[in-house]
Design a protein around this motif. Structure first.
Motif, mmCIF file in Angstrom:
data_model
loop_
_atom_site.group_PDB
_atom_site.id
_atom_site.type_symbol
_atom_site.label_atom_id
_atom_site.label_comp_id
_atom_site.label_asym_id
_atom_site.label_seq_id
_atom_site.Cartn_x
_atom_site.Cartn_y
_atom_site.Cartn_z
ATOM 1 N N GLN B 76 4.002 5.088 2.943
ATOM 2 C CA GLN B 76 5.088 4.175 2.571
ATOM 3 C C GLN B 76 6.020 4.830 1.575
ATOM 4 O OE1 GLN B 76 3.395 0.314 1.463
ATOM 5 N NE2 GLN B 76 3.823 0.704 -0.690
ATOM 6 N N HIS B 77 6.691 4.038 0.761
ATOM 7 C CA HIS B 77 7.820 4.582 -0.015
ATOM 8 C C HIS B 77 7.391 5.646 -1.035
ATOM 9 C CE1 HIS B 77 6.048 1.374 -2.298
ATOM 10 N NE2 HIS B 77 6.714 1.731 -3.392
ATOM 11 N N ARG B 78 6.218 5.455 -1.653
ATOM 12 C CA ARG B 78 5.808 6.411 -2.694
ATOM 13 C C ARG B 78 5.065 7.537 -1.984
ATOM 14 N NH1 ARG B 78 6.512 4.982 -7.343
ATOM 15 N NH2 ARG B 78 6.346 2.755 -6.918
ATOM 16 N N GLY B 128 11.459 1.813 4.091
ATOM 17 C CA GLY B 128 11.617 1.065 2.842
ATOM 18 C C GLY B 128 11.169 -0.375 2.933
ATOM 19 N N ILE B 130 8.326 -2.678 2.914
ATOM 20 C CA ILE B 130 6.955 -2.462 2.469
ATOM 21 C C ILE B 130 5.943 -2.952 3.512
ATOM 22 C CG2 ILE B 130 5.281 -3.138 0.678
ATOM 23 C CD1 ILE B 130 7.466 -1.037 -0.089
ATOM 24 N N GLY B 153 0.459 0.438 -0.470
ATOM 25 C CA GLY B 153 0.124 0.025 -1.831
ATOM 26 C C GLY B 153 -0.609 -1.303 -1.870
ATOM 27 N N ASP B 154 -1.043 -1.662 -3.066
ATOM 28 C CA ASP B 154 -1.731 -2.941 -3.243
ATOM 29 C C ASP B 154 -0.794 -4.107 -2.974
ATOM 30 O OD1 ASP B 154 -0.889 -1.549 -5.875
ATOM 31 O OD2 ASP B 154 -0.738 -3.681 -6.351
ATOM 32 N N GLY B 155 0.497 -3.882 -3.158
ATOM 33 C CA GLY B 155 1.465 -4.936 -2.842
ATOM 34 C C GLY B 155 1.613 -5.068 -1.337
ATOM 35 N N ALA B 156 1.794 -3.953 -0.667
ATOM 36 C CA ALA B 156 1.948 -3.948 0.790
ATOM 37 C C ALA B 156 0.777 -4.636 1.470
ATOM 38 C CB ALA B 156 2.059 -2.513 1.289
ATOM 39 N N ASN B 183 -2.456 0.765 -7.425
ATOM 40 C CA ASN B 183 -2.046 1.083 -8.804
ATOM 41 C C ASN B 183 -1.907 -0.192 -9.618
ATOM 42 O OD1 ASN B 183 0.343 0.014 -7.903
ATOM 43 N ND2 ASN B 183 1.417 1.964 -7.784
ATOM 44 N N LEU B 185 -0.049 -2.567 -9.317
ATOM 45 C CA LEU B 185 1.309 -3.056 -9.549
ATOM 46 C C LEU B 185 2.101 -3.198 -8.258
ATOM 47 C CD1 LEU B 185 2.350 -0.804 -12.576
ATOM 48 C CD2 LEU B 185 1.778 -3.245 -12.666
ATOM 49 N N HIS B 245 8.507 2.057 -11.370
ATOM 50 C CA HIS B 245 8.435 1.811 -9.918
ATOM 51 C C HIS B 245 9.443 2.714 -9.204
ATOM 52 C CE1 HIS B 245 8.552 -0.065 -6.038
ATOM 53 N NE2 HIS B 245 9.820 -0.379 -6.192
HETATM 54 C C1 LIG Z 1 9.089 -6.294 2.908
HETATM 55 C C2 LIG Z 1 9.473 -5.899 1.528
HETATM 56 N N1 LIG Z 1 9.288 -6.777 0.526
HETATM 57 C C3 LIG Z 1 9.629 -6.449 -0.730
HETATM 58 C C4 LIG Z 1 10.181 -5.229 -1.005
HETATM 59 C C5 LIG Z 1 10.579 -4.859 -2.420
HETATM 60 N N2 LIG Z 1 9.589 -3.912 -2.952
HETATM 61 C C6 LIG Z 1 9.782 -2.586 -2.872
HETATM 62 S S1 LIG Z 1 8.489 -1.727 -3.453
HETATM 63 C C7 LIG Z 1 7.666 -3.110 -3.860
HETATM 64 C C8 LIG Z 1 6.312 -3.032 -4.497
HETATM 65 C C9 LIG Z 1 5.360 -2.415 -3.602
HETATM 66 O O1 LIG Z 1 4.126 -2.371 -4.229
HETATM 67 P P1 LIG Z 1 2.970 -1.502 -3.630
HETATM 68 O O2 LIG Z 1 2.867 -1.740 -2.172
HETATM 69 O O3 LIG Z 1 1.777 -1.789 -4.421
HETATM 70 O O4 LIG Z 1 3.463 -0.003 -3.808
HETATM 71 P P2 LIG Z 1 3.714 0.806 -5.175
HETATM 72 O O5 LIG Z 1 5.177 0.697 -5.463
HETATM 73 O O6 LIG Z 1 2.908 0.193 -6.222
HETATM 74 O O7 LIG Z 1 3.342 2.201 -4.856
HETATM 75 C C10 LIG Z 1 8.400 -4.230 -3.536
HETATM 76 C C11 LIG Z 1 7.957 -5.621 -3.762
HETATM 77 C C12 LIG Z 1 10.373 -4.341 0.078
HETATM 78 N N3 LIG Z 1 10.941 -3.148 -0.083
HETATM 79 N N4 LIG Z 1 9.990 -4.697 1.326
#
Ligand SMILES: Cc1ncc(C[n+]2csc(CCOP(=O)(O)OP(=O)(O)O)c2C)c(N)n1
Ligand SMILES: [Mg+2]
Lengths: 304, 301
Positions: B76-78, B128, B130, B153-156, B183, B185, B245
């Protein structure tokens, strides 16, 4: 009139594709008549669980792996859920990364089934970059759309309509010299526009009827533009919502490129309810007839 | 509870063996020093697009890449750490971040969308959104039978389409290794604030073998090798993001400093000198990538 229906055509294309290592994914494919008899009982069919967002992502992933997946969407309204992986991933892949995820989305429309099973949403996919969008209503058109999909690497939205499945007719354009109006019709409204043409002709209106299959890219071919140059008035009819929809978009393109007035006619700006008379159906022959008459009256041409 | 030593396997470097241990360390250093150069380049105005740093979390991708050398990667993004650990060319990543046509996506995509299709590495670019990579990884595995690595990530992990992708992979017994880089967060919101459940429990209830562990690279390496034999499987790895972030700023000290601990562990295993040699070599080579005169020429600044 050919011998095969649209449904049979889709089934045979699908059979050949699946037997050649292609893939088809969708929900409840084998149930309830194999998607209106458009899917054969062969290998390489994946039954997706009820996971409409992830399901589209799984199909896009299969496209990345080169399997040329057909992704079956039984009702176009569900495309709102499917949209994210298609719009944000598959369709953006080429511009962003120079790669491709060619998924063929069989987006099936129906009519009269209420607020979330009667929509025609192809205009959404015209809006976003990266898709090819077509709405074939005849066997040969379907074959042509499929051939172009297989020769390209873009994700395709094939906007199907149940109203076409039993059709064998090739629905040719109809043009006359000195026409008063050119009617452009899309998807299921093509069957109604043919009837509207009769109603108008009965009243002495000379009409061109031009079929639109390709919504994106929308090429202004001479087939599309010459009839309008002759009639100097146009009407674009689409079974989707009129506001910001395919009808308005194409009417605008035709108008700006010719300088002639072109009106859009689509579904009204209210929810399609299940129960008559609030179904807010796609323009039928009578509405098309009335819209054409109204447009001609606006320009001072009254037929009685 | 998340902790620095959660499920830690003691004496990691010795169990892993010297070669693998040092190779993992080299990859940790690569990401760390690449990003040190990147931070300077951002501060000096050579990189102006948003950047998502892997610093603090480097050990996860470094260990995975040695344990599981050739998966089809969906990150993913990171993702700098994933790209670099798996052997992506640092120069092409630098160029992507600078928006140059020689970048990994011709300078069009940037930090959160890195792809690699060179030298036998297949890493599909993210866009981008998530969690979008997880159903893609599952669909790819279904369609090809190849082993895919879905890193998120833990958010994803909270996205509905991620959870249902786990379910689909379980049903079809797909060769996917799911790795949640936890992480703690999602931007700045902690896991505890967002949910009451654990990703690993959800995966287990789907019938997917899963483990919670910390980002000790030797533990990650050993568990990844084990889990890769019985996919679908999931690892939820506790780790610490060192920077914001997005961007190069920091918010004070990290919960734990894995980089320092990795060095201490190598020291303890009698590999201090070799580790120092690797560290110096990687630092030097990444400094070359970010050398100022070159950046000026490339950017025209
Ligand atoms: C579908 C979607 N929802 C919200 C966002 C906004 N957003 C970008 S990164 C992020 C946090 C992601 O957290 P995590 O998956 O834990 O990855 P980390 O940044 O901690 O590596 C959010 C909410 C997004 N880009 N895509
Ligand atoms: Mg996180």
């Amino acid at each position: 009139m050919g011998t095969r229906t649209v449904a049979e055509t889709i089934r045979e294309i699908t059979r050949a594709h699946l037997e050649n290592g292609g893939m088809l994914l969708g929900e409840s494919i084998s149930a309830v008549g194999w998607v209106n008899n458009t899917v054969p009982d062969v290998k390489n069919i994946v039954e997706l669980p009820m996971t409409d967002v992830a399901g589209a992502g799984i199909a896009a992933g299969a496209a990345l792996a080169g399997r040329r997946p057909v992704f079956v969407v039984r009702f176009q309204d569900f495309l709102i859920l499917n949209g994210s992986p298609l719009i944000f991933y598959a369709a953006k892949l080429k511009d962003l990364h120079g790669r491709s995820a060619p998924v063929f989305v069989r987006a099936i429309a129906a009519e009269g089934l209420g607020p979330v099973h009667s929509g025609v949403l192809h205009s959404l996919f015209m809006h976003f970059p990266g898709f090819k969008v077509a709405s074939p209503m005849t066997p040969r058109e379907y074959e042509e759309v499929w051939r172009i999909y297989m020769e390209n690497d873009d994700p395709f939205i094939c906007s199907e309509h149940r109203a076409s499945y039993a059709n064998k007719d090739e629905l040719a354009d109809e043009t006359v010299d000195g026409a008063d109006i050119t009617i452009y019709s899309i998807s299921s409204t093509r069957f109604e526009a043919k009837k509207a043409l009769k109603l108008l002709q009965n009243e002495g209106v000379r009409c061109n009827l031009v079929n639109i299959v390709w919504l994106k890219p929308f090429a202004l071919s001479s087939r599309l533009i010459e009839p309008l140059k002759d009639s100097k008035i146009g009407l674009v009819v689409d079974p989707g919502h009129e506001i910001a929809g395919a009808s308005e978009s194409i009417a605008y393109t035709l108008m700006i490129n010719t300088g002639y007035p072109v009106k859009a006619l689509g579904v009204e700006d209210r929810t399609k309810c299940l129960v008559p008379p609030l179904q807010n159906k796609a323009p039928d022959a009578f509405r098309i007839y009335e819209a054409a008459k109204g447009l001609l009256a606006c320009t001072g041409r009254v037929f009685t | 509870m998340r902790s620095q030593n959660f499920a830690l396997i003691e004496n990691g470097p010795a169990i892993v063996g010297e070669d693998a241990a040092l190779e993992i360390f080299r990859r940790v250093c690569r990401t760390r020093f690449f990003e040190e150069g990147l931070v300077r380049a951002v501060k000096d105005g050579f990189v102006t697009s948003p950047v998502y740093l892997s610093t603090g979390q480097e050990s996860v991708a470094a260990a995975l890449s040695v344990a599981l050398p050739r998966p089809i990667i969906f990150a993913q993004h990171r993702c700098h750490g994933v790209y670099l650990s798996y052997g992506g060319d640092p120069v092409r990543l630098r160029d992507e971040l600078m928006g140059l046509p020689t970048g990994t996506s011709g300078g069009r995509a940037g930090s959160n969308c890195v792809q690699c299709h060179d030298d036998g590495v297949t890493m599909h670019g993210h866009h981008g959104l998530i969690g979008e990579n997880v159903p893609l990884a599952v669909g790819y595995a279904l369609a090809s039978g190849d082993t895919t690595l879905a890193i998120f990530g833990d958010g994803a992990a909270e996205e509905d389409y991620v959870l249902s992708s786990l379910g689909f992979a379980a049903t079809h017994r797909l060769p996917v290794l799911f790795v949640c880089e936890d992480n703690n967060l999602s931007i700045l919101t902690t896991v505890e604030t967002r949910r009451s459940w654990k990703v690993s429990n959800v995966a287990s209830s789907f019938g997917i073998g899963s483990e919670d562990l910390s980002d000790d690279p030797w533990t990650v390496y050993l568990k990844a090798r084990e889990l890769a034999k019985r996919t679908p499987a999931l690892m939820n790895i506790y780790t610490c993001r060192a920077n914001w972030h997005v961007g190069v700023g920091t918010d004070g000290p990290v919960e734990w400093d894995r980089f320092a601990e990795v060095k201490a562990a190598l020291d303890g295993a009698g590999l201090k000198d070799k580790a120092l040699g690797i560290e110096d070599a990687e630092r030097l080579s990444m400094e070359k990538v970010w050398e100022q005169g070159q950046l000026r020429r490339l950017s025209g600044k």
